[in-house]
Design an enzyme around this catalytic site. Structure first.
Site, PDB file in Angstrom:
ATOM      1  N   HIS A 174      13.829 -20.184 -38.669  1.00 55.53           N
ATOM      2  CA  HIS A 174      12.701 -19.309 -38.999  1.00 55.53           C
ATOM      3  C   HIS A 174      11.816 -19.911 -40.081  1.00 55.53           C
ATOM      4  O   HIS A 174      10.780 -19.374 -40.404  1.00 55.53           O
ATOM      5  CB  HIS A 174      13.219 -17.942 -39.428  1.00 55.53           C
ATOM      6  CG  HIS A 174      14.096 -17.317 -38.382  1.00 55.53           C
ATOM      7  ND1 HIS A 174      15.449 -17.567 -38.324  1.00 55.53           N
ATOM      8  CD2 HIS A 174      13.814 -16.517 -37.340  1.00 55.53           C
ATOM      9  CE1 HIS A 174      15.965 -16.934 -37.284  1.00 55.53           C
ATOM     10  NE2 HIS A 174      14.993 -16.283 -36.672  1.00 55.53           N
TER      11      HIS A 174
ATOM     12  N   ILE B 289      19.401 -23.412 -28.508  1.00 54.18           N
ATOM     13  CA  ILE B 289      19.490 -22.026 -28.038  1.00 54.18           C
ATOM     14  C   ILE B 289      18.636 -21.776 -26.796  1.00 54.18           C
ATOM     15  O   ILE B 289      18.758 -20.749 -26.147  1.00 54.18           O
ATOM     16  CB  ILE B 289      19.142 -21.057 -29.188  1.00 54.18           C
ATOM     17  CG1 ILE B 289      20.003 -21.353 -30.417  1.00 54.18           C
ATOM     18  CG2 ILE B 289      19.321 -19.604 -28.798  1.00 54.18           C
ATOM     19  CD1 ILE B 289      21.500 -21.353 -30.163  1.00 54.18           C
ATOM     20  N   GLY B 290      17.773 -22.700 -26.448  1.00 50.60           N
ATOM     21  CA  GLY B 290      17.064 -22.558 -25.176  1.00 50.60           C
ATOM     22  C   GLY B 290      15.629 -23.021 -25.207  1.00 50.60           C
ATOM     23  O   GLY B 290      15.233 -23.915 -24.470  1.00 50.60           O
TER      24      GLY B 290
ATOM     25  N   HIS C  75      24.027 -15.642 -26.596  1.00 49.00           N
ATOM     26  CA  HIS C  75      23.421 -15.907 -27.904  1.00 49.00           C
ATOM     27  C   HIS C  75      22.956 -14.592 -28.503  1.00 49.00           C
ATOM     28  O   HIS C  75      22.417 -13.738 -27.808  1.00 49.00           O
ATOM     29  CB  HIS C  75      22.235 -16.865 -27.761  1.00 49.00           C
ATOM     30  CG  HIS C  75      21.366 -16.885 -28.970  1.00 49.00           C
ATOM     31  ND1 HIS C  75      21.761 -17.489 -30.142  1.00 49.00           N
ATOM     32  CD2 HIS C  75      20.149 -16.340 -29.221  1.00 49.00           C
ATOM     33  CE1 HIS C  75      20.815 -17.320 -31.054  1.00 49.00           C
ATOM     34  NE2 HIS C  75      19.830 -16.618 -30.521  1.00 49.00           N
TER      35      HIS C  75
ATOM     36  N   GLU D 119      20.960  -4.575 -32.293  1.00 51.41           N
ATOM     37  CA  GLU D 119      19.900  -3.661 -32.723  1.00 51.41           C
ATOM     38  C   GLU D 119      19.843  -2.423 -31.833  1.00 51.41           C
ATOM     39  O   GLU D 119      19.273  -1.406 -32.228  1.00 51.41           O
ATOM     40  CB  GLU D 119      18.547  -4.375 -32.776  1.00 51.41           C
ATOM     41  CG  GLU D 119      18.019  -4.783 -31.420  1.00 51.41           C
ATOM     42  CD  GLU D 119      16.644  -5.440 -31.494  1.00 51.41           C
ATOM     43  OE1 GLU D 119      16.470  -6.317 -32.349  1.00 51.41           O
ATOM     44  OE2 GLU D 119      15.764  -5.055 -30.713  1.00 51.41           O
TER      45      GLU D 119
HETATM   46  N1  GLN Z   1      16.826 -18.512 -25.291  1.00 54.36           N
HETATM   47  C1  GLN Z   1      15.909 -17.865 -26.169  1.00 54.36           C
HETATM   48  C2  GLN Z   1      15.103 -18.926 -26.917  1.00 54.36           C
HETATM   49  O1  GLN Z   1      15.630 -19.923 -27.245  1.00 54.36           O
HETATM   50  C3  GLN Z   1      16.598 -16.975 -27.161  1.00 54.36           C
HETATM   51  C4  GLN Z   1      15.624 -16.276 -28.061  1.00 54.36           C
HETATM   52  C5  GLN Z   1      16.227 -15.251 -28.973  1.00 54.36           C
HETATM   53  O2  GLN Z   1      17.382 -15.302 -29.302  1.00 54.36           O
HETATM   54  N2  GLN Z   1      15.448 -14.306 -29.418  1.00 54.36           N
HETATM   55  O3  GLN Z   1      13.957 -18.743 -27.207  1.00 54.36           O
HETATM   56 ZN    ZN Z   2      18.151 -15.881 -31.456  1.00 54.56          ZN
END
Ligand code: GLN
Ligand code: ZN
Length: 760
Positions: free
Chosen positions: A698, A435-436, A645, A609
């Site tokens: 998480h 995701i990054g 994302h 949100e």
């Molecule tokens: N690109 C961000 C990361 O990987 C996305 C964070 C998020 O979705 N809150 O940290």
């Molecule tokens: Zn996220």
């Protein structure tokens, strides 16, 4: 005489003293008495501020060591059995922490209560958990002790409690109707009221923010029944609403036996006229005119005129107030030493907001002459903001006028685009990606800190970050991931990073706001037109791409997330600010494409949100939010792949809007939501590609290969295999390298097996 009050004050302390004490306590560095002493000092200082500014009441009951909803659960004895609380004793602080964090200094590990957002704010509360046959029983004396503490200091106390309906509404019950608990709950509230009566309390702020939501018939009726059964003993209940307008609930509210009503006219100024007309002048009307949720100075001259009018009808029943609790604004502007003075004069934090209320109260009661100097000064400050050259940038305005009907659309449909993308990217079935972010190690934080404080030259900083990027890329290559990321080592925070590189943003050094428990955030302030002076991510991304033959995905934060996690200017519609941010991001997207980056992700974790509280208002929001995203993402050619994302598992009710974003690929959190998300695909044919997270980042738990395969197989029941990506469910920055490597290794192994199963 009109009266003045606030709905609540920040409890973290002007220097985040509570955060520090809490964390020291949890780490066994201080004992409980020291923690309690810190709490006492913050409370008493908060009361003193209210009293010294001349407010008529000090608000008591807003202080909390963790969360005020959790404190209400303690007050009412709503302690799930897993916390093993002995119901014959009062709840102690460690039980509270155990419910909040899943562990406490002297208890074993238990899972914490769920946490969720407090209405549409960025504050998170601990969700009450109602069990079958839930009994309520006064189980904490905290509220009453604090009232006595404030009284012994000589203050005129107005306690605040969460009202019974809102409390029930906030909680969770499995397989039974929460409202069935109401009769017994009301009895317990009556015990609370009896105790307050014994303490000589005259007015109680009873918070029922759900009165700004669209309530079903059943809940409306429950309100009527409950409030008629409350035994006030003559205590005046101020029914307190905030975060929106009363809408259709006004009729219901008028029928309730309460002595007063508080409305938030900052979230919806239009409701004032209606409510002022309909509300009886024999009842208190508390007017929330000072915004508790932003950081802008109030236009006192304008507010004074409004209040003067109201005074003629309500006279001594008029109360001047903050719109919401000040919990949502930073504590003290005077602590800001490095803010541009021109910007600083436009701002007002919690302490300054109390001063504003006090000025208005004095004016209303004693006439304009008494506050002439303050009004004049305020008029100059407001004027300086509207005319400042810092705010308006004609280039931004001109740019907006060039937007046409094609600007928010990709050149061709997804079906056509994906062909060019497949040709160029040449990705296997079930492409893997992340995701990054990768682990933000202490070494990385040290590099950024040293650079920020001038201990590292720019060259040295760049070299150090490049070293991190290099190692992140090589980790991913070894793991066999298909689409790589640079790892975001240069980013302290996904909004702050971009804010610092864009015009129109200011940053405080101490403007902290509680997010949950000991966690605080320091939102940027968007004060002016947003412009991108130069490329923000291209160099880092290109460096990463230079190290590998695989595709490196460029990584940006989207317009809605930047907006939602900032304090936003109030002199133009929020959607106009969204559009400005979107245009700046669009340029970044195009620059990345021109530099040879073929995949660009625009993160929108806040997309859901930010939905308005009332369903009626959803479509309007979704329209401009989708538009902003599309403006940001549509400047590229067919063969450039746009990802987005989002981090929530329930998006079923906005899936059409998510499809309308027209991102080529969306990666989304699902693993915590138990694949709840996939239900949306039963009825909705999601048009583009999707990567529902295959494991929960998480938790430190490492998912097994088998588990991931199972998860993917469940997804394949809903999503055609050609559309499926394989990725974790969010960024990895909070995790450590050893677990990340293991987890991603298993993810890649699972993918390889899946490819074999599917004949590749
Ligand atoms: N690109 C961000 C990361 O990987 C996305 C964070 C998020 O979705 N809150 O940290
Ligand atoms: Zn996220």
């Amino acid at each position: 005489m009109a009266k003045t009050h606030i709905l609540g004050f920040p409890r973290i302390g002007a220097q985040r003293e509570l955060k520090k004490s809490l964390e020291n306590y949890w780490n066994h560095k201080i004992n409980q008495e020291e923690l309690l002493e810190c709490g006492r000092q913050i409370r008493q200082s908060n009361w003193k501020i209210q009293h010294d500014s001349g407010l008529d009441f000090v608000t008591v009951g807003d202080f909390s060591y963790y969360d005020h909803v959790l404190d209400t659960s303690a007050l009412l004895g709503v302690i799930p059995s897993k916390y093993k609380h002995d119901t014959t004793t009062a709840i102690n602080l460690n039980t509270i922490f155990s419910m909040a964090r899943g562990k406490s200094p002297d208890q074993e590990d238990v899972t914490a209560l769920a946490m969720t957002k407090w209405f549409n704010t960025n504050y998170h509360y601990m969700v009450p958990e109602f069990e079958q046959n839930q009994q309520f029983k006064l189980s904490s004396s905290k509220l009453f002790d604090e009232i006595q503490e404030a009284k012994s200091l000589g203050y005129n106390v107005k306690p605040v409690i969460i009202g019974p309906l809102t409390y029930l509404w906030l909680g969770r019950s499995d397989n039974f109707d929460k409202l069935s608990l109401l009769p017994q709950l009301i009895e317990t509230y009556n015990e609370i009221l009896a105790k307050l009566f014994q303490l000589d309390i005259t007015h109680v702020q009873i918070d029922e923010p759900i009165l700004t939501l669209e309530l079903s018939q059943k809940w409306q009726e429950a309100f009527g029944l409950a409030y008629k059964q409350l035994k006030t003993n003559g205590i005046k209940l101020i029914l307190t609403t905030y975060f929106g307008d009363l809408g259709d609930n006004l009729k219901l509210i008028k029928s309730l036996p309460v002595a007063g009503l508080h409305i938030d006219i900052c979230s919806n100024s239009k409701q004032l006229v209606t409510v002022a007309n309909e509300w009886s002048c024999n009842k208190i009307l508390s007017v929330g005119i000072i915004n508790g949720r932003n950081i802008w100075k109030n236009d006192l001259n304008k507010s004074f005129e409004i209040l003067k009018q109201l005074k003629t009808k309500f006279d001594e029943n008029l109360w001047v107030a903050s719109s919401t609790s000040l919990l949502h604004s930073p504590v003290d502007l005077t602590n800001e030493k490095s803010l541009n003075p021109e910007i600083k004069r436009w701002l007002s934090f919690a302490i300054q907001k109390i001063e504003e209320i006090s000025i208005l109260g004095r004016g209303v009661n004693y006439g304009i002459n008494l506050i002439k100097d303050e009004l004049e000064q305020n008029a100059q400050d407001i004027e300086s903001k509207s005319t400042s050259t810092l705010i308006h940038d004609s280039k931004v305005q001109n740019r907006i006028s060039t937007i046409d009907a094609a600007t928010d659309k990709r050149k061709n449909s997804f079906e056509q685009r994906i062909k060019s993308q497949d040709e160029k990217l040449n990705l296997p079935l079930f492409p893997t990606t992340t995701i990054g972010s990768f682990p933000q190690t202490s070494a990385i934080r040290k590099i950024r800190q040293e650079f920020k404080h001038g201990l590292l030259t720019k060259d040295a900083y760049i070299k150090s970050i490049q070293k991190e990027i290099k190692s992140t890329i090589s980790h991913q290559e070894k793991l066999g991931i298909d689409v790589l990321v640079h790892g975001e080592a240069e980013r302290n925070d996904m909004v702050e990073y971009f804010g610092e590189l864009l015009n129109g943003f200011a940053f405080t050094s101490n403007g902290w706001v509680q997010s949950y428990g000991s966690r605080c955030v320091k939102p940027p302030i968007i004060y002016g037109d947003v412009k991108r002076p130069k490329a923000m991510t291209v160099k880092w991304t290109l460096y990463a791409q230079s190290l590998t033959n695989k595709q490196v995905k460029g990584m940006l934060t989207g317009p809605i997330t930047i907006l939602s996690w900032s304090f936003v200017r109030d002199d133009q519609a929020i959607k106009d600010t969204a559009l400005q941010i979107a245009l700046a991001l669009r340029d970044e997207v195009c620059d990345l494409e021109n530099a040879g980056i073929n995949i660009i992700q625009i993160d929108e974790p806040a997309f859901r949100e930010a939905l308005p509280l009332k369903k009626n208002d959803w479509q309007e929001y979704l329209d401009w939010a989708v538009y902003a995203f599309r403006i940001a993402s549509s400047g590229v050619s067919d063969s450039t792949q746009i990802h987005t994302h989002m981090c929530y598992s329930s998006f079923n009710d906005v899936i059409q809007a998510i499809a309308d974003l027209d991102a080529d690929v969306i990666t989304i959190e699902t693993s915590r939501g138990n694949l709840e998300l996939l239900k949306a695909f039963e009825t909705f044919n999601y048009p583009n590609q999707i990567g529902p997270g295959v494991y929960d980042i998480h938790s430190p738990r490492i998912p097994s290969t088998e588990e991931i395969i199972n998860q993917v197989n469940k997804m394949l029941a809903y999503i055609p295999k050609e559309k499926l990506w394989i990725n974790p469910d969010c960024g990895l920055k909070t995790r450590g390298w050893p677990e990340v490597e293991q987890a991603l290794h298993n993810m890649q192994l699972a993918t390889n097996q899946l490819r074999e199963q599917h004949g590749i």
